[in-house]
Design a protein around this motif. Structure first.
Motif, mmCIF file in Angstrom:
data_model
loop_
_atom_site.group_PDB
_atom_site.id
_atom_site.type_symbol
_atom_site.label_atom_id
_atom_site.label_comp_id
_atom_site.label_asym_id
_atom_site.label_seq_id
_atom_site.Cartn_x
_atom_site.Cartn_y
_atom_site.Cartn_z
ATOM 1 N N UNK A 28 24.324 78.360 -7.746
ATOM 2 C CA UNK A 28 25.315 79.143 -8.502
ATOM 3 C C UNK A 28 24.759 80.486 -8.959
ATOM 4 N N UNK A 29 24.521 81.357 -7.981
ATOM 5 C CA UNK A 29 24.070 82.712 -8.306
ATOM 6 C C UNK A 29 24.932 83.709 -7.550
ATOM 7 N N UNK A 30 24.495 84.957 -7.509
ATOM 8 C CA UNK A 30 25.302 86.000 -6.860
ATOM 9 C C UNK A 30 25.418 85.790 -5.360
ATOM 10 N N UNK A 31 24.503 85.051 -4.758
ATOM 11 C CA UNK A 31 24.523 84.852 -3.313
ATOM 12 C C UNK A 31 25.190 83.536 -2.902
ATOM 13 N N UNK A 32 25.760 82.840 -3.863
ATOM 14 C CA UNK A 32 26.335 81.531 -3.536
ATOM 15 C C UNK A 32 27.509 81.641 -2.576
ATOM 16 N N UNK A 86 26.993 82.004 -15.614
ATOM 17 C CA UNK A 86 26.980 82.360 -14.195
ATOM 18 C C UNK A 86 27.567 81.211 -13.363
ATOM 19 N N UNK A 87 27.188 79.984 -13.708
ATOM 20 C CA UNK A 87 27.737 78.821 -13.027
ATOM 21 C C UNK A 87 29.254 78.731 -13.219
ATOM 22 N N UNK A 123 36.223 81.944 -3.227
ATOM 23 C CA UNK A 123 35.986 83.295 -2.710
ATOM 24 C C UNK A 123 35.551 83.213 -1.250
ATOM 25 N N UNK A 124 36.476 82.749 -0.398
ATOM 26 C CA UNK A 124 36.169 82.638 1.023
ATOM 27 C C UNK A 124 36.547 83.884 1.807
ATOM 28 N N UNK A 129 33.203 87.411 -13.347
ATOM 29 C CA UNK A 129 31.927 87.315 -14.063
ATOM 30 C C UNK A 129 31.843 88.362 -15.171
ATOM 31 N N UNK A 130 32.300 89.559 -14.868
ATOM 32 C CA UNK A 130 32.255 90.626 -15.866
ATOM 33 C C UNK A 130 33.147 90.282 -17.059
#
Length: 848
Positions: free
Chosen positions: A479-483, A584-585, A593-594, A602-603
């Protein structure tokens, strides 16, 4: 026939055509017809004279119309039209018995009343029973064909369409099955309808617009009475609730209300009587008709008794008969030739007509056997096709090529079988059976094709499920920005691999591009569906995941070791870092988000949940509203179909998350505070100095008290029994009581128990038994305790002397002499006093 009053019946129309208006009105009043509204039905019966119409009605509806007495000869029984009420049938059912047709009493050419009464019955009835003998089926006059033809024609011209149910009741049914008789009747009625000249308004009107056709067969009343009654009872059940949807008259139209039935019947009969189109020509060819009928019936009987035909009929029930068509063609030709030979001198038109009827009747008899042969041929061919096709597929042959070859082979074999089964006289078309076989083969191929393709799709989908689920769960754990980029890459790689395998597997099906693309698109959609379903499932336990991540980051250091709160850690920073990771999770799981479209989830969450409370404000008339970015059910730039957790749900989850993690933070802060206190356990110097200065006098007093108490304890121990001392020290040793104060406490307790024992004289009380001793002690226990407490209080109030170790009354006695033989102690100078009375003291001394 009984009187009208007895059976609630009346003659509606007499033999001369006179309408009984008074009788009808009385009948309506007697049965209370006007109160029925539309809930009533009218049933009538027509048929040849002496055909058992009245007998059928009496057994069917419980009426008692007069029946013919067979022992007095066959003659006219019913004249005109009679009506009665069906017994025990709902709704109220009016039953009309019509005069028989073709009666000798009215003569050969006087058929006007027959047609008039038949037309009247069709015009007013919801259901018309047409009574006919089984052997009359196929005949022209006996089957009422001319009568029906005239009635149909006039009815369309005189009256508007009224849906009527015609029930052909076949009497004295023979061995011929009803399935063979019913098509003949239906075809005859349809031919009559087609041949009737119709007015312009009804030229294209089908028969079903005016009539519903039903066919019923009954056994002989005289020869099989019990069977006849059972069949009639079964038919009677169909007349219950006949006007309900689905009933015999369920779709009737133009129903006259019950209150207007009398007027309507009178007007219909008037119109019929004034119409001149009901006259039919005389039966000039009656002799030819009757004789040709007899010859045809004889030849038909000869055919049914033919041994070769009986063998063929029996054999085709289980298997196809080789040479079926040629064998039956020979038998039929011989039968028809015999008819032509015997009927050659009769009227040519009648002879030809009856010959055709015989041929049709014979072919109708043979038709079930022919259909059985074609059925066996079709089913056998289909089974062989299935077996060969399955073997071809098992051998690895392509699906489409195997289907083509097998279909071509077995359709050719079926053509050969049809040629062998065709009868020359019938000219029956086998193309329908051939088409049915082709449809069955195509249906089997389609079903098998669908099953194979579905199986291949399921295999590919299962592989996709397995390859996506495990990897997806691992990515969501991060669960990060690259997930989501990693998820998109994963689904692309796995889907392309699955599509490649699927395309290779379906190459033998020769799918068109549109179908293939549709199936591949379904496979791609399935992959996306797996991802969305899995993410939705994980989003359902996002709170648990957030708490797990918080606990991991908060309770463990960078080396994944448990944190020890020594007081040097920055709990605020650690808490903020752990909460940021949990947030973040939450933002990762908030939406699917496909499609790699940007969003501000997030913001928005960071600003609303972690940032300062500095949201935008809206001022209107001195009222200030703070805009909450999470006070919504949708995310900006995110469609609702892709939303897993709405903003308001995120806010509620965060509130619950904070409340459930506050305890961990509080525990950490408490542990840190405890660690700090353990490192600095001494009080401040000023507190120590204040204790020394202010508590000096108290400390000295405590020392003197301890000195006195210790002296007393040592003096008492010097006189105390060593046995009890051993017990006390053993007790102290067992419970590891190393504090000397415990010794004093145990000693004092022992003295108190001993004093109570002696005061109650427990051993003396139990001399007379356990139960009397318990009862006596329960009465003395509370007063004894109160007495001891009172003496202790009085001893505590006595004035002390300057020398606590001497008694001014007897200075020669030391403290040791004050301890009596029973273990009690008496002294007015000590702070601890155990007073006793003289009697108890002397008793205890004696016992010791």
């Amino acid at each position: 026939m009984g009187t009208p009053s007895e059976c609630c019946s009346t003659q509606l129309i007499d033999g001369d055509g006179g309408f009984n208006v008074t009788g009808l009105e009385n009948f309506i009043k007697e049965v209370q017809l006007k109160e029925c509204g539309l809930s009533y039905a009218v049933v009538s019966i027509m048929g040849p004279q002496s055909s058992g119409k009245s007998t059928l009605l009496n057994n069917l509806f419980g009426t008692n119309f007069r029946e013919m007495d067979a022992f007095r000869g066959r003659s006219q029984t019913t004249k005109g039209v009679w009506m009665a009420i069906g017994a025990g049938i709902e709704p109220l059912t009016i039953v009309m018995d019509l005069e028989g047709t073709d009666g000798r009493e009215r003569g050969e050419d006087d058929t006007a009343f027959e047609k008039q009464s038949a037309l009247f019955a069709l015009a007013v009835s919801d259901i018309v029973l047409i009574n006919m003998w089984c052997h009359d089926i196929g005949r022209e006059q006996a089957a009422n064909k001319p009568l029906l033809k005239t009635v149909f024609q006039v009815m369309m011209r005189l009256f508007s369409p009224r849906k009527t149910t015609l029930i052909f009741v076949i009497r004295d049914k023979t061995r011929t099955p009803l399935e063979a008789l019913e098509p003949v009747l239906r075809e005859d009625v349809q031919k009559i309808w087609d041949s009737v000249p119709k007015p312009e308004a009804h030229k294209e009107t089908p028969l079903s617009e005016f009539f519903n056709i039903e066919v019923v067969a009954l056994s002989s009343f005289e020869e099989k009475e019990e069977q006849f009654k059972e069949q009639v009872a079964s038919l009677r059940a169909r007349f219950f609730y006949s006007i309900a949807p689905g009933g015999l008259a369920g779709d009737r139209r133009g129903v006259v209300p019950a209150s207007g039935f009398s007027f309507s019947a009178q007007q219909i009969w008037k119109v019929i009587k004034e119409n001149k189109d009901l006259d039919l020509p005389a039966h000039k060819v009656m002799v030819a008709t009757v004789r040709c009928d007899e010859i045809a019936n004889e030849k038909f009987s000869d055919f049914t008794a033919n041994k070769e035909w009986c063998q063929i009929e029996e054999a085709v029930q289980s298997e196809p008969v080789p040479g079926f068509g040629q064998k039956l063609s020979v038998i039929l030709e011989a039968c028809l030739a015999g008819y032509e030979s015997e009927a050659t001198y009769f009227d040519e038109k009648v002879r030809t007509s009856k010959g055709k009827q015989l041929e049709e009747k014979l072919l109708q008899l043979v038709l079930p056997a022919f259909q059985s042969v074609m059925g066996h041929l079709r089913s056998g061919t289909l089974e062989k096709f299935k077996e060969t096709f399955d073997k071809a597929l098992s051998g690895g042959e392509g699906f489409s090529s195997a289907a083509r070859e097998c279909t071509k082979l077995y359709m050719a074999q079926f053509e050969e079988g049809c040629t062998d089964a065709v009868i020359e006289q019938a000219k029956w078309d086998t193309s329908k059976v051939k088409e049915k076989l082709k449809r069955d083969i195509d249906a089997h191929i389609a079903v098998l094709r669908e099953a194979k393709l579905s199986e291949l799709s399921k295999v590919c989908e299962t592989k996709l499920d397995e390859s996506l689920s495990g990897s997806l769960e691992a990515l969501l754990d991060e669960a990060n920005d690259q997930t989501w980029p990693a998820i998109r890459k994963l689904i692309q790689c796995e889907t392309e691999y699955a599509v490649s395998e699927f395309s290779s597997a379906v190459s033998g099906f020769e799918l068109d591009e549109q179908t293939k693309e549709k199936m591949i698109g379904h496979l791609r959609n399935h992959a996306r569906g797996v991802i969305e379903a899995k993410v939705k499932q994980e989003a359902g336990r996002v709170l648990s995941r957030m708490k797990d991540r918080f606990e991991t980051l908060f309770s463990r250091d960078a080396d994944s070791m448990p944190r020890i709160w020594t007081g040097k850690e920055d709990i605020h920073t650690i808490t903020k870092t752990a909460r940021s990771a949990s947030l973040k999770l939450l933002s990762t799981m908030a939406a699917v988000r496909l499609d790699s479209e940007p969003d501000n989830i997030e913001k928005s969450l960071s600003i609303a949940l972690l940032g300062p409370k500095s949201n935008s404000t809206i001022t209107d008339r001195s009222i200030t509203y703070r805009a909450d970015p999470l006070a919504s059910s949708t995310w900006e730039k995110v469609p609702s179909s892709k939303t897993l957790i709405t903003p308001i749900q995120c806010k509620n989850l965060w509130r619950q998350f904070k409340s459930e993690t506050e305890y961990s933070v509080a525990q950490a802060m408490a542990a840190q505070e405890a660690a700090r206190r353990s490192n600095n356990w001494l009080p401040p110097p000023w507190a120590i100095l204040a204790l020394v200065v202010l508590g000096f006098n108290e400390f000295m007093t405590l020392l003197r008290f301890l000195q006195i108490e210790c002296s007393l304890c040592f003096q008492m121990l010097s006189r105390f029994d060593t046995y009890y001392c051993g017990i006390i020290f053993t007790f102290l040793h067992m419970f590891e009581c190393r504090n000397p104060l415990y010794l004093g406490v145990i000693f004092v307790g022992y003295l108190v128990i001993k004093a109570v024992w002696m005061q109650l004289d427990i051993s003396g009380e139990f001399r007379h038994g356990a139960l009397p001793g318990i009862i006596s002690l329960s009465n003395k226990f509370l007063p004894t305790i109160m007495s001891l407490l009172k003496k202790l209080a009085e001893a505590g109030e006595a004035p002390q002397t300057n020398n606590p170790y001497r008694n001014p009354a007897d200075g020669s006695k030391s403290f040791g002499s004050s301890v009596s033989a029973n273990g009690s102690m008496s002294s007015t100078s000590s702070s601890v006093v155990f007073p006793e009375d003289t009697a108890n003291h002397s008793n205890s001394s004696k016992e010791d």
